[in-house]
Structure formats: C-alpha cells, structure tokens
Design a protein around this motif. Structure first.
Motif, PDB file in Angstrom:
ATOM      1  N   TYR A 109      -1.282   5.008  -5.299  1.00  0.00           N
ATOM      2  CA  TYR A 109      -2.152   6.173  -5.110  1.00  0.00           C
ATOM      3  C   TYR A 109      -3.614   5.735  -5.205  1.00  0.00           C
ATOM      4  O   TYR A 109      -4.167   5.678  -6.292  1.00  0.00           O
ATOM      5  CB  TYR A 109      -1.897   7.236  -6.186  1.00  0.00           C
ATOM      6  CG  TYR A 109      -0.625   8.007  -5.999  1.00  0.00           C
ATOM      7  CD1 TYR A 109      -0.589   9.174  -5.255  1.00  0.00           C
ATOM      8  CD2 TYR A 109       0.563   7.553  -6.550  1.00  0.00           C
ATOM      9  CE1 TYR A 109       0.586   9.871  -5.070  1.00  0.00           C
ATOM     10  CE2 TYR A 109       1.749   8.240  -6.365  1.00  0.00           C
ATOM     11  CZ  TYR A 109       1.746   9.397  -5.621  1.00  0.00           C
ATOM     12  OH  TYR A 109       2.919  10.080  -5.438  1.00  0.00           O
ATOM     13  N   PRO A 110      -4.259   5.444  -4.070  1.00  0.00           N
ATOM     14  CA  PRO A 110      -5.679   5.073  -4.134  1.00  0.00           C
ATOM     15  C   PRO A 110      -6.526   6.228  -4.683  1.00  0.00           C
ATOM     16  O   PRO A 110      -7.566   6.000  -5.276  1.00  0.00           O
ATOM     17  CB  PRO A 110      -6.051   4.779  -2.682  1.00  0.00           C
ATOM     18  CG  PRO A 110      -4.773   4.681  -1.934  1.00  0.00           C
ATOM     19  CD  PRO A 110      -3.747   5.432  -2.699  1.00  0.00           C
ATOM     20  N   GLU A 111      -6.092   7.477  -4.457  1.00  0.00           N
ATOM     21  CA  GLU A 111      -6.843   8.639  -4.939  1.00  0.00           C
ATOM     22  C   GLU A 111      -6.066   9.288  -6.089  1.00  0.00           C
ATOM     23  O   GLU A 111      -4.909   9.690  -5.914  1.00  0.00           O
ATOM     24  CB  GLU A 111      -7.000   9.674  -3.815  1.00  0.00           C
ATOM     25  CG  GLU A 111      -7.793   9.197  -2.627  1.00  0.00           C
ATOM     26  CD  GLU A 111      -9.282   9.098  -2.924  1.00  0.00           C
ATOM     27  OE1 GLU A 111      -9.762   9.806  -3.830  1.00  0.00           O
ATOM     28  OE2 GLU A 111      -9.938   8.285  -2.254  1.00  0.00           O
ATOM     29  N   SER A 139      -6.478  12.152  -7.228  1.00  0.00           N
ATOM     30  CA  SER A 139      -6.207  13.569  -6.947  1.00  0.00           C
ATOM     31  C   SER A 139      -4.856  13.729  -6.232  1.00  0.00           C
ATOM     32  O   SER A 139      -4.139  14.709  -6.468  1.00  0.00           O
ATOM     33  CB  SER A 139      -7.327  14.166  -6.086  1.00  0.00           C
ATOM     34  OG  SER A 139      -7.465  13.427  -4.911  1.00  0.00           O
ATOM     35  N   THR A 140      -4.487  12.782  -5.382  1.00  0.00           N
ATOM     36  CA  THR A 140      -3.199  12.873  -4.690  1.00  0.00           C
ATOM     37  C   THR A 140      -2.048  12.689  -5.673  1.00  0.00           C
ATOM     38  O   THR A 140      -1.018  13.361  -5.568  1.00  0.00           O
ATOM     39  CB  THR A 140      -3.117  11.821  -3.560  1.00  0.00           C
ATOM     40  OG1 THR A 140      -4.322  11.849  -2.822  1.00  0.00           O
ATOM     41  CG2 THR A 140      -1.957  12.097  -2.632  1.00  0.00           C
ATOM     42  N   ASP A 197       1.151  15.287  -6.545  1.00  0.00           N
ATOM     43  CA  ASP A 197       2.562  14.908  -6.578  1.00  0.00           C
ATOM     44  C   ASP A 197       3.160  15.141  -7.961  1.00  0.00           C
ATOM     45  O   ASP A 197       4.327  15.507  -8.079  1.00  0.00           O
ATOM     46  CB  ASP A 197       2.725  13.431  -6.160  1.00  0.00           C
ATOM     47  CG  ASP A 197       3.140  13.295  -4.692  1.00  0.00           C
ATOM     48  OD1 ASP A 197       3.747  14.243  -4.157  1.00  0.00           O
ATOM     49  OD2 ASP A 197       2.845  12.257  -4.079  1.00  0.00           O
ATOM     50  N   ASP A 257       0.819  -1.220   0.000  1.00  0.00           N
ATOM     51  CA  ASP A 257       0.000   0.000   0.000  1.00  0.00           C
ATOM     52  C   ASP A 257       0.848   1.263   0.000  1.00  0.00           C
ATOM     53  O   ASP A 257       0.315   2.355   0.210  1.00  0.00           O
ATOM     54  CB  ASP A 257      -0.966   0.045   1.189  1.00  0.00           C
ATOM     55  CG  ASP A 257      -2.172  -0.835   0.960  1.00  0.00           C
ATOM     56  OD1 ASP A 257      -2.386  -1.235  -0.188  1.00  0.00           O
ATOM     57  OD2 ASP A 257      -2.888  -1.125   1.934  1.00  0.00           O
ATOM     58  N   ASP A 258       2.144   1.121  -0.187  1.00  0.00           N
ATOM     59  CA  ASP A 258       3.000   2.304  -0.190  1.00  0.00           C
ATOM     60  C   ASP A 258       3.797   2.330  -1.495  1.00  0.00           C
ATOM     61  O   ASP A 258       3.467   3.067  -2.422  1.00  0.00           O
ATOM     62  CB  ASP A 258       3.919   2.277   1.041  1.00  0.00           C
ATOM     63  CG  ASP A 258       4.716   3.551   1.202  1.00  0.00           C
ATOM     64  OD1 ASP A 258       4.552   4.462   0.367  1.00  0.00           O
ATOM     65  OD2 ASP A 258       5.523   3.650   2.150  1.00  0.00           O
ATOM     66  N   ARG A 259       4.823   1.481  -1.599  1.00  0.00           N
ATOM     67  CA  ARG A 259       5.594   1.485  -2.833  1.00  0.00           C
ATOM     68  C   ARG A 259       6.334   0.153  -3.022  1.00  0.00           C
ATOM     69  O   ARG A 259       6.586  -0.574  -2.059  1.00  0.00           O
ATOM     70  CB  ARG A 259       6.595   2.636  -2.845  1.00  0.00           C
ATOM     71  CG  ARG A 259       7.648   2.532  -1.787  1.00  0.00           C
ATOM     72  CD  ARG A 259       8.662   3.650  -1.927  1.00  0.00           C
ATOM     73  NE  ARG A 259       9.792   3.399  -1.072  1.00  0.00           N
ATOM     74  CZ  ARG A 259       9.883   3.793   0.191  1.00  0.00           C
ATOM     75  NH1 ARG A 259       8.898   4.496   0.719  1.00  0.00           N
ATOM     76  NH2 ARG A 259      10.936   3.518   0.911  1.00  0.00           N
ATOM     77  N   ILE A 268       4.493   3.582  -7.101  1.00  0.00           N
ATOM     78  CA  ILE A 268       3.978   4.256  -5.906  1.00  0.00           C
ATOM     79  C   ILE A 268       2.451   4.162  -5.916  1.00  0.00           C
ATOM     80  O   ILE A 268       1.808   4.506  -6.913  1.00  0.00           O
ATOM     81  CB  ILE A 268       4.426   5.732  -5.873  1.00  0.00           C
ATOM     82  CG1 ILE A 268       5.939   5.799  -6.098  1.00  0.00           C
ATOM     83  CG2 ILE A 268       4.046   6.383  -4.553  1.00  0.00           C
ATOM     84  CD1 ILE A 268       6.465   7.201  -6.332  1.00  0.00           C
TER      85      ILE A 268
END
Lengths: 315, 563
Positions: free
Chosen positions: B264-266, B268-269, B273, B237-239, B262
């Motif tokens: 990104y569940p969203e 928009s985030t 980045d 869930d991170d990278r 990486i």
C-alpha cells in the motif's frame, strides 16, 4: 499509406536518440548520492570500503561518457540494463511485468472516456442551450477542473466504503487482472478525459451542424439516426481524435497518481520508485520505452485521421 | 446516444454484473498484512532494509533468533550453545544444531527432505564473508570473527586489481580460523575479540546452498530458507504470499495458514481496505487522521513505547554551532516537546523527556535533561554574551541576539510538515534567533546534512535492539552520525562498553557517555516513537517489539472467527 508509416517509423530513430540523450543528461545531473538515496542513514552502519564497493557495483563511479556510451550500446543491442536497487530485475522485467497492467488501466480509462464523453457531447450539441446542455457542460467543466487524485479519493470514499456510500468496488489492488478491480481506477482516469471529449465533441458537432452536406442528407430523406452517425458525427470526429491522441499520453502520465492511490502495479508507480531511488537504468528504460509508446500512439492517431476522413490522404 | 456508445455502456454494465460480489470472503487463517513498500529483493545476503527484513525474517532463520519483545536471544536452528574462552583468550561459541531442520521445498527448486547440517552453516558464513558487494553486504558486520577480515580482504584485493574478475562464491582452499565444523550438528565460531552482541548481530540467515546454485539470479526473487513460512509467490508492487511451513521443526507453529504482504503506497487506501475488513492490521495512519482513526477503531487500537528517536542534529564538524556549546544548550531548552507531540501531533510520539536513549534502555536518564524553559534559554544566552536588542522578533521587534547568525535548518521532505517545526521556529523567534529552512527529498538530503551548509537538521534513528550500543555506536562513536560529533572521551567509554561483560559496569560506562553527550548537546532529542497499530478482533497474539510492528513473530498469531 505503407510508405508513409515506414517513413514515420524511420523518423522516430533520430527523435528517440535526441530524447534519450536529453533524459540521460538530466538523470545524470540529478543531485544526490544513490547509495544514500537507497540506504538513507543506514549508510552509517557501513564501512567506507563497503560504500565504495556499492558505488562501484551501481556503476555510478564511472565517467559520464563511459556511462552514456554503455547505455546507448546496450539499448541498440536491445539489452536491458539491470536495476541498481532491485537485484535480479532488469528494465525488460520491469516493463514486461508492468506495461500490460498500465495498458489495461489506460484502455479501461479510454473506454470509459469514450463511453461517457462522446454521447454527452452529442446530446449537449443536439439539445444546445437547453438545461440538459448546460448541465452536461457544467459537469464536464467540473470533470476537467478536478485533479485526478482528488477524484480518486472521492470515488474511493463513496464507492468502496459501506460507511460513506456503497461498497461497489474494492478500494485498490490488481486482483490478478479481475475486471472488477480495474473498474474504479478506469472510471476515475476515464471521467477526467471524458470531460474533455464531451466539450470538444459538442463544439465540433455544432460547427458541422450548419454544413451543406447535412442539409443535403436531410433533403434526401435519410433517417435522423443515419444522418447523425454517418454524416454529422463522423465529420465531427477529427478534432476528437486529435484530442484523444494528445490525451492518451496524458493517460500514461496521469496513471502515476491513479496507480499509487489504487495500488495498481503499473509503470507509473515503478517510475516514481526509480526516481526516488536514483535507479538510473530503470529511469532510462522506462523513459525510452515510454517515449516509443507515445510516438507510436501519435502515428496511430495520424493513421486514424485517414480512416475516419476519406478526404485525408498521405503520400 | 450512438449505437456504439450504447453498446460500450452496456458492455461496461455487463462486466460489472458479471464480476459478482465485491469480495470473496476468506475462510482460511492467512494473515492479510499491509506493507508500505515492497522489498527490493529476497536475497538475505544483500538485503538490509526494513522493507526486506520484515518479509525475510519469516522465511529465513539463523542459528538463534532475537526476541524483539523480551530482548532475549532464543534458539532457532541451533537448539543450544555454549560460550567458552580458548587458550588464546578468545571467545568461542559452540552451537549444537537441531536435528531434523529441513530446507523449504519451493516450486522451481528440487529439495527432498534436505536437512540442515553444520556444513551448510559454514557455507552460508563463507558466502556472507564474500567481499564482492554483488554477492554479500554482510562482510563488514562479521569482521569480529577470527580470520574473517583476512578472508574478505582477499576478495577486495582481487576486485581492486580487476573489478570484472570472476571470483568463486566461496574460496574452498582458504579456511577462516574462526569458523569450524565439529560434526554434522556442531558448529563453532571463534571471535577475534569479545562481542557481547554477537548473538544478535553476528548470526546470518541460512540459505539452501543447492537452491542458491539452482536459482542463480532468481535467488533475489525466490526465498528458500528454513523458517516458519515458505515462499509461494511475489507479484512486485502488489503482494507477496507465504504459506505455513508444514515441516517446521517447532510443533504447532505457525499458528496460522500463511501471510500475504499487501503493498500500500498510500496509507489512506490501506485504511479503506481495513474498514471493509480486507486487512487484518493497519500500521500506518493517514497524515492528519490519527485521532479520527483511533476514535473510529478504538477497540482495535494498541500502542506501546518504541525504540526510535526523533532528533534535531547539530553540525559539530565546524561552524558557529559547533563552537558554541551555550547556544546548543539554549536551543535544547527552546523545544516545547509536550505541545508539539502530545497536542499538535495528536500523540503520535512520546515527547523526549530524558536524553537520546528511549526510557526502556539502560542508562537512559542523563545528568542533564532539557525541558522546555525559555527563561533558562535566555539566561544561558545572556551569560554567554549573546544579548538581545529590543523587542523579540516574534513581537515585531528587532530583538535579535547579537552574534547569532540565522540558523540554516535542513528538513527532510517526508517529515517537513511535523508541527514541532513551526512551533520551534516561533519559540526561537521569541528568543531572538532566526531560522531559515531548506527542504530536500531523500535522494539529496543525506548528502546535504553532512555539508557545512547545514547547521541543524531533522533526523531519526531506528534502534533495533534494547541496547544503548545500537544508538551510540551509529550516531556518536567516532563521529559516525550525521552530526559528526567526535569526542575522544566518549569514544573511549563506548569502546570499553562494547567489550565489557559485566552488565552493571557496562551500564555505568554508557551512563557516563550519555551524561557527557547531553551536556555537549550535539543533538536535541525531540521524541521517542510509539509502536501503534490496529488489529481486527479476530486477531490474537500479535506482539510486536519496540523496534516496530514488523518485529512481531507472525507465526504465533492466531486468527479465530474471521467473518
């Protein structure tokens, strides 16, 4: 006190069993085929035998009672069931990896909440009905009313983007535990709670303000700061602790959205993924251990009452 | 302010100051690649989702590799191959393995200059054919190998007798006639029946047998292959981090230092980045922001036609629509694809201007093409005896079409806000047809749409290769798709096409099938996908295929001048 804590710990067991059973029944009754939940229409690429084998390996073909008893036995033996979706991962792996991250976020949020909420409540009470009081309470009202995810999006836009504000923080991520990555999600999670704490602190400070013991303290000639901290604030803290105890559970659940927006690899994100994939062992594990955390927090809250207020004694 | 609170505030401020600059600049050429979901696991024998595939294709290789951009199969572990026919008339593939292909050396696994040989290829095929679902999900896809089905059946039989049976990973004393080690660098596969897509669908990823044994369950969390990148670390869930394989057999590849996937569940985030130069790519645009994002990053934007189909499926198993071809055809004329996709959806997809195959595929232009034409739809319904009474429903009248029930339409929650839905509803109302929507999430949706409750459902199909079989075989053949359209004539044409070696003849068979299908209208083609993405100016040679951005060979990507 020790006997009281022991009694409370023993009382947790039947509570846990009831909650466990309820969660199991609800999870079992969830509609949907786990194979299709995992693979979607990719199932079309599989043969019927293969689909049956997957169901068999997921354990979803077994009768309700068999599944229930198997889960109970595993839990009592402190064995962690394997995830149906993430091979090689059991509940212990999921919790062991994510719980510390969620706790970090919760503690960060709590720190922010206390840091902002208590001083704001004290100032508002001391300056009752002044512009400062009205301003602080208006901000608190906005803080309570604004959904966490909305706060998160606004904070991200203005505090991570040089185009719209200042790029003070990274937009998301865990950053190998670097505190810098924790600050913005903790700020968002904490400000929501800070608003509640500020309102309750102000209100209880005002209630205590007229008590006789404060008049006595003033008559004794104690310094105002000492009166405020030792007598006024400490007597106003009981309701604040109650609210904190309740809200910390809220922090645990509220972190689901925060974790998702800030891509924080915690329990919230794992819970959502497990529910979407009908990964029952992980759902059950997360719920049971989440329940234990909340029960422990409630116990700590009760113990804190006695520490903060010497009049309270548990037998 | 209390001393405690003041102290806490000072601590917070101090921490902020201590953390220094917001982002450390990355001077290496490691690709920073956003993904929308984590792989479930890294074991190639049991990973068949896109989420896993987009990572694993960089670590593992088969004997050959499909180039998603050109549609050509290229050498990988095998440097060449020969296709012959044996005395029994069976197709034989003889692969000549490259010398000097080494398995990765990954932390936790001791392999020193371990070269891939034909024995490793045999071992991997036998594991893939293991009938235990906990070991492999690939067996049913390899049944066309001579003797493969019988080998897998042995596991099935044993597991049926005792589901807890402790079966060997491979059955050493049983041979699969279709798999043969000729020498250390020659491997032969014989097919029970010809399959022209064997080199695309029949090649398994080659795993190190020693690593598989040493890692045990951890083979799901650690990858040891032969590909251009080797596994470094996975924080769920991170990278997930890969580094360039220094021993890769193709000189000069990879052209970058590695890849960090990486999570990104969203969307928009990820955009935030990307805007702050923390990502080299952006593949998902936040809902409703597509135009704004493209305008903001016009010079970073690229787009090409994709291979995916968005369609409305019709329940062809039974019920009103299954029995009324005229209504299905009328419905097809009622969908205003241009307005829905070009205008309302901000050009997110191409309106489906042909049939159920994207234009890049052979036989993509059927004899019957449904363009938006309400008058034609009315005429078809009138001719079929479904006449309207009074003014149309959309104008406040009761102009319902006699005999047409309210259509129960299932919508998948994740795509239930697509503008085409409301637009189509309005046009159907103009026609005198009422619809009732049922929105469900992914866990129940796929079950619901194959019940008789469902009359129409929204769906998509992600073809992976530029070939009609990758659409027809899964959506049409033998009623495979959720429409459950089972037409014996079409089935026969599709079966013939599968084994037809001559390209022109095969295309003609698919053309006939496509003509019949579109005339029958078991589905309403709505849109063809676009592969759209943003890439920073310092990224070069990122070339995805129509299957999606994940098909781009990352090992060819060059990072130059990243700040």
């Amino acid at each position: 006190m020790t006997r009281y804590i022991l009694r409370r710990v023993i009382q947790m067991i039947p509570r846990l069993l009831i909650i466990y059973s309820l969660i199991f029944v609800m999870t079992y009754l969830l509609p949907g085929d786990p194979v299709r939940a995992i693979y979607g229409e990719e199932v079309n690429r599989m043969s019927p035998t293969q689909i049956e084998q997957i169901k068999e390996s997921l354990g979803v073909n077994r009768p309700f009672l068999e599944q229930y008893v198997s889960f109970i036995v595993q839990t009592l033996r402190l064995e962690f069931p394997e995830s149906r979706v993430m091979r090689g991962q059991d509940v212990g792996d999921v919790i062991g990896y994510r719980l510390p991250r969620t706790l970090q976020l919760m503690l960060g949020g709590l720190l922010v909440a206390l840091c902002i909420g208590i001083p704001a409540g004290i100032i508002a009470a001391i300056r009752q009905y002044t512009w400062l009081d009205h301003t602080l309470m208006l901000i608190a009202l906005i803080g309570v009313s604004m959904p966490v995810f909305w706060q998160a999006l606004i904070a991200q836009l203005f505090l991570t983007q040089s185009k719209y504000g200042v790029a003070l923080f990274p937009p998301g991520g865990y950053g190998d535990g670097n505190l810098h990555y924790l600050m913005l999600p903790a700020l968002v999670l904490g400000t929501h709670l800070a608003a509640s704490i500020a309102r309750i602190t102000r209100s209880t400070m005002l209630e205590v303000k007229t008590q006789d013991f404060l008049q006595t303290a003033r008559a004794k000639g104690l310094a105002p700061a000492r009166i405020l901290l030792r007598h006024h604030l400490s007597n106003a803290l009981i309701p604040v602790i109650t609210i904190l105890g309740l809200q910390i559970s809220g922090l645990l659940t509220g972190s689901v959205l925060t974790e998702s927006v800030f891509r924080w690899p915690g329990l919230g994100q794992a819970t959502v993924d497990a529910i979407n994939a009908r990964d029952v062992p992980i759902i059950m594990g997360l719920m049971v251990y989440g329940t234990i955390i909340i029960l422990v927090i409630n116990l700590i809250t009760d113990v804190l009452y006695a520490i903060v207020d010497p009049r309270i004694r548990y037998s | 302010m209390s001393r405690v609170s003041r102290g806490l505030c000072l601590l917070l401020a101090g921490l902020l100051a201590l953390t220094g600059s917001v982002f450390a600049q990355d001077s290496s050429s490691v690709l920073r690649y956003p993904i929308d979901s984590d792989p479930e696991q890294l074991n190639p024998f049991v990973s068949d989702t896109i989420a896993a595939g987009r990572v694993l294709r960089n670590i593992y290789e088969g004997l050959a590799r499909y180039n998603a951009e050109t549609g050509v199969v290229e050498p990988a572990i095998a440097e060449s191959w020969e296709i012959t026919t044996n005395a029994e008339g069976q197709q034989v593939y003889t692969f000549k393995l490259r010398q000097g292909v080494l398995f990765h050396e990954v932390a936790g696994v001791t392999l020193t200059d371990r070269e891939v040989t034909a024995d490793d290829i045999l071992w991997n095929y036998l594991v893939a054919l293991n009938g235990d679902d906990n070991v492999s999900l690939l067996a049913s896809g390899l049944e066309f190998i001579l003797g493969a089905a019988e080998y897998t059946a042995m596991y099935d039989t044993a597991l049926e007798a005792d589901p807890e049976a402790d079966l060997p990973l491979i059955m050493e004393d049983v041979s699969v006639p279709g798999l043969a080690v000729i020498d250390d660098y020659t491997f032969q596969i014989t097919l029970a029946q010809p399959d022209r897509l064997f080199l695309i669908n029949g090649l398994v990823s080659i795993v190190s047998p020693e690593a598989y044994a040493a890692l045990g369950d951890d083979i799901n969390n650690v990858a040891v292959g032969t590909g251009p990148y080797r596994f470094v670390e996975w924080l769920r869930d991170d990278r997930l981090t890969l580094e360039a394989n220094p021993d890769y057999y193709l000189a000069g590849l990879p052209k970058n230092d590695g890849v960090v996937f990486i999570n990104y569940p969203e969307a928009s985030t990820a955009l935030l980045d990307y805007r702050e130069n923390n990502l080299d790519f952006l593949f998902a645009f936040p809902s409703g922001q597509r135009t704004a994002v493209i305008e903001e990053f016009a010079s970073d934007f690229s787009e090409k036609p994709g291979l995916h189909l968005r369609y409305w499926g019709i329940n062809m198993n039974n019920g009103f629509l299954a029995e009324n071809k005229a209504v299905r055809q009328a419905l097809s004329y009622t969908l205003d694809r241009q307005t829905a996709w070009d205008i309302l959806a901000e050009g997110a997809r191409f309106p489906a201007s042909l049939g159920m195959l994207v234009p890049a595929m052979p036989a993509s232009t059927p004899a019957t093409i449904y363009t938006y034409d309400l008058a034609q739809a009315r005429a078809i319904l009138d001719a079929a005896g479904f006449t309207a009474t009074g003014a149309p429903i959309a104008e406040g009248g009761d102009g319902r079409r006699e005999g047409i029930p309210t259509l129960r339409v299932y919508l998948l929650e994740a795509i239930s806000t697509e503008p085409q839905i409301v637009l189509w509803q309005e046009d159907l109302a103009q026609l005198g047809i009422e619809v009732e929507f049922v929105i469900e999430d992914g866990a129940t949706y796929w079950d619901s749409i194959v019940t008789d409750e469902s009359m129409i459902f929204i769906n998509g199909w992600a073809a992976g290769i530029i070939d009609p079989s990758d659409v027809f075989d899964f959506l049409i053949l033998d009623g495979n798709g959720s429409m459950r359209y089972d037409n014996p004539v079409v089935n026969e044409l599709l079966r013939q096409a599968r084994v037809e070696a001559d390209e022109a003849a095969r295309t003609a068979l698919y053309q006939q099938a496509h003509d019949i299908i579109m005339d029958d209208a078991p589905l309403i083609a709505s849109a063809y996908s676009k592969v759209s993405w943003l890439q920073k100016p310092w990224v070069q040679d990122f070339v995805p295929g129509g299957g999606g951005t994940y098909t781009a060979p990352l090992w060819n990507v060059v990072i130059e001048g990243r700040p």
